[in-house]
Design a protein around this motif. Structure first.
Motif, mmCIF file in Angstrom:
data_model
loop_
_atom_site.group_PDB
_atom_site.id
_atom_site.type_symbol
_atom_site.label_atom_id
_atom_site.label_comp_id
_atom_site.label_asym_id
_atom_site.label_seq_id
_atom_site.Cartn_x
_atom_site.Cartn_y
_atom_site.Cartn_z
ATOM 1 N N LEU A 441 46.559 48.907 26.394
ATOM 2 C CA LEU A 441 45.919 47.622 26.116
ATOM 3 C C LEU A 441 44.991 47.191 27.244
ATOM 4 O O LEU A 441 44.175 46.282 27.069
ATOM 5 C CB LEU A 441 46.984 46.536 25.915
ATOM 6 N N PHE A 442 45.118 47.831 28.421
ATOM 7 C CA PHE A 442 44.393 47.366 29.590
ATOM 8 C C PHE A 442 43.110 48.172 29.794
ATOM 9 O O PHE A 442 43.024 49.317 29.371
ATOM 10 C CB PHE A 442 45.260 47.481 30.844
ATOM 11 N N GLY A 443 42.162 47.582 30.482
ATOM 12 C CA GLY A 443 40.953 48.313 30.829
ATOM 13 C C GLY A 443 39.707 47.481 30.691
ATOM 14 O O GLY A 443 38.926 47.331 31.628
ATOM 15 N N ARG A 444 39.450 46.937 29.506
ATOM 16 C CA ARG A 444 38.221 46.178 29.273
ATOM 17 C C ARG A 444 38.260 44.781 29.871
ATOM 18 O O ARG A 444 37.256 44.256 30.344
ATOM 19 C CB ARG A 444 37.974 46.050 27.770
ATOM 20 N N ARG A 445 39.438 44.142 29.810
ATOM 21 C CA ARG A 445 39.534 42.709 30.088
ATOM 22 C C ARG A 445 40.951 42.393 30.574
ATOM 23 O O ARG A 445 41.866 43.194 30.379
ATOM 24 C CB ARG A 445 39.260 41.928 28.804
ATOM 25 N N PRO A 446 41.164 41.220 31.178
ATOM 26 C CA PRO A 446 42.534 40.789 31.464
ATOM 27 C C PRO A 446 43.305 40.599 30.164
ATOM 28 O O PRO A 446 42.719 40.242 29.131
ATOM 29 C CB PRO A 446 42.348 39.455 32.200
ATOM 30 N N VAL A 447 44.614 40.860 30.229
ATOM 31 C CA VAL A 447 45.460 40.746 29.035
ATOM 32 C C VAL A 447 46.703 39.934 29.383
ATOM 33 O O VAL A 447 47.411 40.256 30.345
ATOM 34 C CB VAL A 447 45.888 42.133 28.508
ATOM 35 N N LEU A 448 46.963 38.886 28.611
ATOM 36 C CA LEU A 448 48.215 38.143 28.742
ATOM 37 C C LEU A 448 49.226 38.774 27.808
ATOM 38 O O LEU A 448 49.022 38.833 26.594
ATOM 39 C CB LEU A 448 48.024 36.673 28.390
ATOM 40 N N LEU A 449 50.333 39.248 28.366
ATOM 41 C CA LEU A 449 51.436 39.796 27.588
ATOM 42 C C LEU A 449 52.556 38.774 27.583
ATOM 43 O O LEU A 449 53.151 38.481 28.617
ATOM 44 C CB LEU A 449 51.944 41.097 28.207
ATOM 45 N N ALA A 450 52.831 38.209 26.427
ATOM 46 C CA ALA A 450 53.890 37.208 26.309
ATOM 47 C C ALA A 450 55.097 37.806 25.602
ATOM 48 O O ALA A 450 54.984 38.818 24.886
ATOM 49 C CB ALA A 450 53.386 35.996 25.538
ATOM 50 N N LEU A 470 35.299 33.320 29.040
ATOM 51 C CA LEU A 470 35.835 34.589 29.521
ATOM 52 C C LEU A 470 36.349 35.450 28.370
ATOM 53 O O LEU A 470 36.839 34.935 27.358
ATOM 54 C CB LEU A 470 36.979 34.348 30.508
ATOM 55 N N ASP A 471 36.266 36.750 28.575
ATOM 56 C CA ASP A 471 36.800 37.714 27.613
ATOM 57 C C ASP A 471 38.208 38.084 28.062
ATOM 58 O O ASP A 471 38.387 38.874 28.992
ATOM 59 C CB ASP A 471 35.899 38.949 27.574
ATOM 60 N N VAL A 472 39.204 37.493 27.437
ATOM 61 C CA VAL A 472 40.615 37.716 27.786
ATOM 62 C C VAL A 472 41.386 37.951 26.495
ATOM 63 O O VAL A 472 41.208 37.226 25.506
ATOM 64 C CB VAL A 472 41.215 36.508 28.542
ATOM 65 N N ASP A 473 42.250 38.948 26.488
ATOM 66 C CA ASP A 473 43.106 39.212 25.341
ATOM 67 C C ASP A 473 44.470 38.578 25.587
ATOM 68 O O ASP A 473 44.881 38.397 26.746
ATOM 69 C CB ASP A 473 43.247 40.730 25.142
ATOM 70 N N ALA A 474 45.166 38.240 24.521
ATOM 71 C CA ALA A 474 46.505 37.656 24.644
ATOM 72 C C ALA A 474 47.332 38.078 23.445
ATOM 73 O O ALA A 474 46.903 37.906 22.304
ATOM 74 C CB ALA A 474 46.424 36.134 24.730
ATOM 75 N N VAL A 475 48.509 38.654 23.709
ATOM 76 C CA VAL A 475 49.383 39.120 22.631
ATOM 77 C C VAL A 475 50.825 38.789 22.963
ATOM 78 O O VAL A 475 51.216 38.742 24.138
ATOM 79 C CB VAL A 475 49.246 40.647 22.400
ATOM 80 N N VAL A 526 45.236 29.689 36.607
ATOM 81 C CA VAL A 526 45.517 31.104 36.861
ATOM 82 C C VAL A 526 44.241 31.935 36.742
ATOM 83 O O VAL A 526 43.948 32.789 37.590
ATOM 84 C CB VAL A 526 46.597 31.613 35.883
ATOM 85 N N LEU A 527 43.465 31.698 35.691
ATOM 86 C CA LEU A 527 42.221 32.451 35.516
ATOM 87 C C LEU A 527 41.237 32.157 36.633
ATOM 88 O O LEU A 527 40.582 33.077 37.166
ATOM 89 C CB LEU A 527 41.602 32.133 34.162
ATOM 90 N N ARG A 528 41.110 30.906 36.998
ATOM 91 C CA ARG A 528 40.174 30.561 38.076
ATOM 92 C C ARG A 528 40.574 31.236 39.392
ATOM 93 O O ARG A 528 39.714 31.758 40.113
ATOM 94 C CB ARG A 528 40.105 29.043 38.251
ATOM 95 N N ARG A 529 41.856 31.221 39.707
ATOM 96 C CA ARG A 529 42.298 31.812 40.981
ATOM 97 C C ARG A 529 42.141 33.317 40.993
ATOM 98 O O ARG A 529 41.594 33.893 41.929
ATOM 99 C CB ARG A 529 43.764 31.447 41.248
ATOM 100 N N THR A 530 42.618 33.974 39.961
ATOM 101 C CA THR A 530 42.649 35.434 39.994
ATOM 102 C C THR A 530 41.280 36.064 39.788
ATOM 103 O O THR A 530 41.063 37.224 40.158
ATOM 104 C CB THR A 530 43.625 35.980 38.939
ATOM 105 N N LEU A 531 40.329 35.308 39.219
ATOM 106 C CA LEU A 531 38.979 35.829 39.011
ATOM 107 C C LEU A 531 37.963 35.181 39.953
ATOM 108 O O LEU A 531 36.749 35.357 39.785
ATOM 109 C CB LEU A 531 38.555 35.619 37.560
ATOM 110 N N SER A 532 38.460 34.439 40.941
ATOM 111 C CA SER A 532 37.586 33.828 41.971
ATOM 112 C C SER A 532 36.505 32.950 41.352
ATOM 113 O O SER A 532 35.345 32.964 41.770
ATOM 114 C CB SER A 532 36.937 34.913 42.835
ATOM 115 N N LEU A 533 36.891 32.163 40.345
ATOM 116 C CA LEU A 533 35.954 31.260 39.692
ATOM 117 C C LEU A 533 36.012 29.897 40.368
ATOM 118 O O LEU A 533 37.094 29.340 40.575
ATOM 119 C CB LEU A 533 36.291 31.122 38.209
ATOM 120 N N ARG A 534 34.877 29.351 40.702
ATOM 121 C CA ARG A 534 34.830 28.046 41.366
ATOM 122 C C ARG A 534 34.903 26.940 40.328
ATOM 123 O O ARG A 534 34.571 27.129 39.167
ATOM 124 C CB ARG A 534 33.551 27.908 42.181
ATOM 125 N N GLY A 535 35.286 25.747 40.812
ATOM 126 C CA GLY A 535 35.311 24.584 39.932
ATOM 127 C C GLY A 535 36.700 24.235 39.469
ATOM 128 O O GLY A 535 37.670 24.899 39.767
#
Length: 535
Positions: A441-450, A470-475, A526-535
């Motif tokens: 499942l990994f490779g293209r984008r971050p993936v949330l595994l719940a 952002l392009d993020v998958d979640a399953v 979480v997304l802002r921190r781990t992807l170094s996004l400001r704001g």
């Protein structure tokens, strides 16, 4: 632009092109080398090649037989009685579902792997230019770098947003930019050549993967090349003693091979290793790590970033993993899916891994060959698979857990339990009626595994990703995708309503063991921190 078209440079080209990043590779040599050099790629690196669709091609092109019978042997010569042996069994389970990895070792020689990587990178759109030399590199006024490259048509100017230096252990780019190295440095040299011979009498039915011998000199190493009667011999060589490369004539190489084999009458044919007919190469054994892995727009990978002794076969795979770690980050930044500070985490993550791996290679050299190495004699080598799978990342791209501060830098793979900063555990899942590894499942984008009751986190992640563009998958594993063995939650240390965010490189960036209050706000942060996004 990638400077250097060897194994790691071509790996970087394949990974970047798979992400859709326009990439040009410049390599001064006219083609790939004929010398095998690295002999195998470990399962973690095969996982990365699997991610870009290259695993099957690589495994179908393996260079020699390598199975549970393969042995590392120690003796005076191949024909002499053994002093000891250790197995070279690949770390995988019989059914591929409950083991450490869905991938095996790939016993493929570097020259063969480079051909496959080049073809795959070009198929994905990379512009690979051999017989092309980098003549100058200067910073660009608006960022990036201006390069002057030369081929048989003359000099061309190229503007690159980023430059990857995969230009070898001497790395002219590293020296030009004033980046030094740390570590023991040179540990000696060896002469290497490839020969063909029938060694059945000396092998006595054994499957020898590596031979460490006393003849013709202590420290001699013999390795099978391709399973078709070809072998590589490495013999220690000291240029300071007055010995010169020219002294190793074909006749002398034949005598050295006979001594290592232990058969004075063996028929030996020394084979060329370079396109110009050169048959003997000098290999300098070194242990060093660059002081930093980035200087402005230039990023160092592979031997330009670190060099290890060959014992343990860590070098090639570590370089491939450098390229993969850097590629997804470059792609994310260039596509606006991450902030530019994410690129600083390449050095923060990969340089400690390089230093740790260098130390483990030194310990493997000491333990397998008996040679003295510049390392504390009381230290013991880590579990081998800890080095391959179990290292951890500590950077701003990982949100560490408070109770993980005392965890060791590397752990055996069976202790990979979804802790942030470690490789996500392999678990078999089922999606659209197909059994697969969760790693697929990994490779293209971050993936949330719940977990199976983590629907609120899945919904919140999708909304947070939409708000941030952002392009993020979640399953939800056990709901959106099947969990046939019911292993997922335990493997990732989650409750049924918990979740883990896994980066494109398959490392866990964040985890919550249970449901959280206000999941939308939490996941936005979480997304802002781990992807170094400001704001």
């Amino acid at each position: 632009m990638i400077v250097g078209g060897g194994l790691v440079g071509l790996s970087a080209a394949a990974f970047l092109s798979w992400h859709g990043v326009r990439t040009v590779v410049v390599e001064r040599r006219p083609g790939t080398l004929l010398h095998p050099r690295a002999r195998a790629v470990n399962p973690r690196s095969v996982e990365l090649l699997r991610g870009i669709g290259l695993e099957r091609t690589v495994l179908e092109a393996t260079s020699r037989a390598y199975d549970e019978r393969s042995q590392i042997v120690h003796a005076e010569s191949l024909a002499a009685p053994e002093r000891g042996r250790t197995p070279m069994a690949p770390p995988r389970s019989a059914d591929g579902t409950t083991g450490v990895s869905p991938c095996p070792w790939a016993p493929i020689d570097q020259d063969r792997l480079e051909v496959l990587l080049r073809a795959h990178a070009e198929e994905l759109g990379a512009d690979v230019r051999f017989s092309t030399a980098l003549r100058a590199l200067e910073p660009a006024g608006n960022g990036g770098a201006i390069a002057k490259i030369e081929d048989d048509r003359g000099v061309t100017t190229v503007h690159a947003d980023h430059v990857i230096a995969a230009d070898g252990h001497r790395s002219p780019l590293r020296e030009q930019l004033g980046v030094g190295v740390t570590g023991p440095g040179s540990l000696g040299s060896s002469v290497n050549f490839v020969f063909s011979a029938d060694l059945d009498r000396a092998l006595r039915g054994r499957n020898v993967g590596v031979g460490h011998f006393d003849l013709p000199r202590p420290g001699t190493v013999l390795l099978p090349h391709d399973g078709r009667g070809r072998w590589v011999l490495g013999v220690p060589f000291d240029p300071g003693s007055g010995e010169a490369l020219g002294d190793f004539t074909p006749e002398r190489c034949v005598e050295m091979a006979r001594a290592a084999i232990g058969l004075p009458d063996a028929e030996i044919t020394v084979l060329p290793q370079l396109a110009d007919g050169t048959s003997v190469l000098v290999y300098e054994v070194e242990a060093k790590v660059a002081e930093r892995f980035r200087e402005g727009p230039v990023h160092f990978v592979g031997d330009a970033a670190h060099v290890f002794p060959p014992t343990g076969a860590f070098g090639a795979s570590t370089g491939i993993q450098d390229a993969h770690n850097l590629a997804w980050k470059l792609a994310a930044v260039l596509k606006g899916q991450a902030g530019p500070d994410l690129l600083d985490t390449y050095d923060a993550e990969r340089r400690p891994v390089a230093w740790f791996t260098m130390e483990q290679a030194l310990l493997q050299t000491r333990d397998r060959t008996g040679r003295k190495v510049p390392i504390d004699a009381d230290r013991t080598a880590a579990d081998y698979n800890s080095v391959v799978f179990g290292y951890s990342y500590r950077s701003t791209a990982v949100i560490a857990e408070e109770d993980g501060a005392d965890e060791p830098f590397a752990v055996p793979p069976e202790r990979l339990t979804g802790r942030p900063g470690t490789r996500a555990p392999h678990v078999e899942i089922e999606r659209d009626g197909r059994r697969m590894s969760v790693l697929d499942l990994f490779g293209r984008r971050p993936v949330l595994l719940a977990g199976p009751r983590g629907g609120a986190l899945v919904t919140a992640m999708r909304r947070a990703a939409d708000r941030l563009g952002l392009d993020v998958d979640a399953v939800a594993v056990g709901a959106d995708v099947g969990d046939p063995a019911g292993r997922f939650a335990q493997a990732y240390g989650l409750g049924a309503a918990g979740a883990a965010l896994v980066r494109p490189d398959g490392f866990v960036a964040w985890r919550t063991r249970d449901a959280v209050e206000d999941p939308a706000e939490v996941l936005d942060g979480v997304l802002r921190r781990t992807l170094s996004l400001r704001g």
